[in-house]
Design an enzyme around this catalytic site. Sequence first.
Site, PDB file in Angstrom:
ATOM      1  CD1 TRP A 120     -28.214 -24.169  81.724  1.00 39.75           C
ATOM      2  CD2 TRP A 120     -28.423 -25.638  80.071  1.00 39.75           C
ATOM      3  NE1 TRP A 120     -26.951 -24.447  81.241  1.00 39.75           N
ATOM      4  CE2 TRP A 120     -27.055 -25.361  80.224  1.00 39.75           C
ATOM      5  CE3 TRP A 120     -28.811 -26.565  79.076  1.00 39.75           C
ATOM      6  CZ2 TRP A 120     -26.062 -25.941  79.431  1.00 39.75           C
ATOM      7  CZ3 TRP A 120     -27.828 -27.141  78.288  1.00 39.75           C
ATOM      8  CH2 TRP A 120     -26.467 -26.828  78.475  1.00 39.75           C
ATOM      9  CG  ASN A 135     -23.818 -24.426  82.600  1.00 35.51           C
ATOM     10  OD1 ASN A 135     -24.819 -23.742  82.689  1.00 35.51           O
ATOM     11  ND2 ASN A 135     -22.635 -23.885  82.433  1.00 35.51           N
ATOM     12  CG  ASP A 136     -19.910 -24.755  84.689  1.00 38.88           C
ATOM     13  OD1 ASP A 136     -20.330 -25.431  83.748  1.00 38.88           O
ATOM     14  OD2 ASP A 136     -19.135 -23.808  84.542  1.00 38.88           O
ATOM     15  CD1 TRP A 159     -24.820 -20.839  74.176  1.00 38.32           C
ATOM     16  CD2 TRP A 159     -24.383 -18.789  74.994  1.00 38.32           C
ATOM     17  NE1 TRP A 159     -23.499 -20.800  74.514  1.00 38.32           N
ATOM     18  CE2 TRP A 159     -23.189 -19.564  75.004  1.00 38.32           C
ATOM     19  CE3 TRP A 159     -24.344 -17.480  75.462  1.00 38.32           C
ATOM     20  CZ2 TRP A 159     -21.978 -19.050  75.478  1.00 38.32           C
ATOM     21  CZ3 TRP A 159     -23.144 -16.973  75.934  1.00 38.32           C
ATOM     22  CH2 TRP A 159     -21.977 -17.754  75.939  1.00 38.32           C
ATOM     23  CG  PHE A 169     -21.168 -16.767  82.787  1.00 39.15           C
ATOM     24  CD1 PHE A 169     -22.554 -16.777  82.661  1.00 39.15           C
ATOM     25  CD2 PHE A 169     -20.403 -16.761  81.624  1.00 39.15           C
ATOM     26  CE1 PHE A 169     -23.171 -16.784  81.407  1.00 39.15           C
ATOM     27  CE2 PHE A 169     -21.009 -16.767  80.361  1.00 39.15           C
ATOM     28  CZ  PHE A 169     -22.387 -16.776  80.249  1.00 39.15           C
ATOM     29  CB  SER A 170     -18.734 -20.821  86.688  1.00 37.53           C
ATOM     30  OG  SER A 170     -19.672 -21.726  86.190  1.00 37.53           O
ATOM     31  NE  ARG A 183     -15.579 -18.932  80.420  1.00 37.29           N
ATOM     32  CZ  ARG A 183     -15.221 -18.588  79.187  1.00 37.29           C
ATOM     33  NH1 ARG A 183     -15.202 -17.324  78.818  1.00 37.29           N
ATOM     34  NH2 ARG A 183     -14.876 -19.515  78.316  1.00 37.29           N
ATOM     35  CG  ASP A 184     -15.303 -20.016  84.980  1.00 34.93           C
ATOM     36  OD1 ASP A 184     -16.370 -19.389  84.886  1.00 34.93           O
ATOM     37  OD2 ASP A 184     -14.869 -20.766  84.083  1.00 34.93           O
TER      38      ASP A 184
HETATM   39  C1  FRU Z   1     -18.029 -23.894  81.844  1.00 34.21           C
HETATM   40  C2  FRU Z   1     -18.490 -22.470  81.578  1.00 34.21           C
HETATM   41  C3  FRU Z   1     -17.767 -21.476  82.468  1.00 34.21           C
HETATM   42  C4  FRU Z   1     -18.725 -20.328  82.481  1.00 34.21           C
HETATM   43  C5  FRU Z   1     -20.036 -21.028  82.533  1.00 34.21           C
HETATM   44  C6  FRU Z   1     -21.150 -20.294  81.877  1.00 34.21           C
HETATM   45  O1  FRU Z   1     -18.961 -24.848  81.435  1.00 34.21           O
HETATM   46  O2  FRU Z   1     -18.315 -22.163  80.223  1.00 34.21           O
HETATM   47  O3  FRU Z   1     -16.491 -21.132  82.009  1.00 34.21           O
HETATM   48  O4  FRU Z   1     -18.548 -19.467  83.556  1.00 34.21           O
HETATM   49  O5  FRU Z   1     -19.850 -22.282  81.902  1.00 34.21           O
HETATM   50  O6  FRU Z   1     -22.371 -20.911  82.140  1.00 34.21           O
END
Ligand code: FRU
Length: 491
Positions: free
Chosen positions: A39, A41-42, A67, A104-105, A172-173
């Site tokens: 996987w 993502n960001d 997840w 996380f991000s 977050r982020d």
């Molecule tokens: C965006 C997000 C962020 C979070 C991350 C978790 O796609 O939901 O807000 O930190 O992905 O993987």
Amino acid sequence: MNTHQKMLEVANQALRQAVEQLRFDPHKPALHAHAPANWLNDPNGLVYFNGEYHLFYQHNPFAPEHWGSGRIHWGHMKSKDLVHWEHLPIALAPSEDYDRDGCFSGGAAVQDGKLYLFYTSNIFTVPPGLPDDLLQQQCVAVSEDGIHFEKSELNPLIKHPPAGIGQDNHFRDPNVFFHDGTWYMLVGNRLGDNGKILLYRSDDLLRWEYVKVFGESSGDMGYMWECPDFFSLNGKDVLAFSPQGIGWPDQPNISGYYLGRLDYETLNFSHGEFYKLDHGFDFYAPQSFTDGKGRRILFGWMRMPRNAEKQWAGSMTLPRELRVTGNRLTIHPVEELTLLRQQQITVSDVRLRQDNRTTYPGIKGTCIELLCTFDLTNTDAAEFGLELRSSLDGDQKTVVTYSKEHNTITLDRNQSGDYVSGTRVLEMQRRAEKLELHIFLDTCMMEMFINYGEYVMSGWLFPDPGNEEIAFFSRGGSTTIKSVDCWGLKL
Ligand code: FRU
């Protein structure tokens, strides 16, 4: 070995195994930066550090899904030219009580030659799987060599948003930037159904003081603001972010920006309207950074349709350069992408007659760049366009249609193969004499830059591997094509 190093070992080992088990998949991107397996993502922590580009990303090395408890790590790759990437060991793994359910991000900052990665530590406060029962806090890990990261003993640096201002389960982020001797951090947040971004300040990157709400939805801009990304470019200030709940029915979470001015005295950010960063499908959670040449470069996450996830899932976009033009950003493929060009085929000054569908010898392929310019002053067609990745019988295709009457571009992927469907209609604000479509195709992805970066439309496509025709069509009149350049692309 400390716990973090042990958890990194486990994660890297799992990833190596997943890579060994990879079967050939004709849909796996050939040109785009993506995880070795499982996987992604960001994009996270984008930074130009010691003369190299570093791209970190949200990564589950154990499975092609997001997840689960303790699954989200920070994957890592680097590049000298933004197009050829070298995979590096995973940079961050959940390993401590405060980040046991995910790193996380977040973003990067460089101070005194050290690379700081700010991230959100994620905990499920009840058994995993209920996304709202989270505790999210802001943390940092530091590296001298840009490869090995040590989590700070001061973590979590920011434990809660101020009471009454934001919720601590959606906090977050972190995005960190520097101005005039002070560090600033933006963090995505919400209160009820009101998305917001909070501003913090620090002198040393470790102790953070809450300043104010930097921006918020006020009811109509989404219930949660993710992934803030603040920067200055050509004398303008830009806040990019990813508001949830205001997009299309099939993709409620989108990404865009406000362009304006940050007054560093009052720390008020005044801005114009919200513009989307991409008008196609699947694009989300972008992040940008300034490189050694002073360019602002953005990567977005191309979220794969759920049912398309295989032994890998998700990809970055191609690197995109942001420029300010008037009160807007324009978005351009970075010039280094020309390094991928192979043989070139050009067709110029042709007229497509009414209800004609035409292909041109050599203009086809699965990994290609197409630069098409249409002369609108010499076009009386009601609409014209292209079919991408078409089968010979035309049953499978991705259709791009320009309507002269409405000045719209429609991207239709109802016949684009498995997993995907739907259309996006882009209403262009300006009528021009020419229409430029600059399209990059990579096995299963398309990115289309329109009119010198005014708009971008992207999306996943899953055509059968052999379907590689490109056809041009004109309806209700004739169309003048000024030129079409087509390059094969190869890493
Ligand atoms: C965006 C997000 C962020 C979070 C991350 C978790 O796609 O939901 O807000 O930190 O992905 O993987």
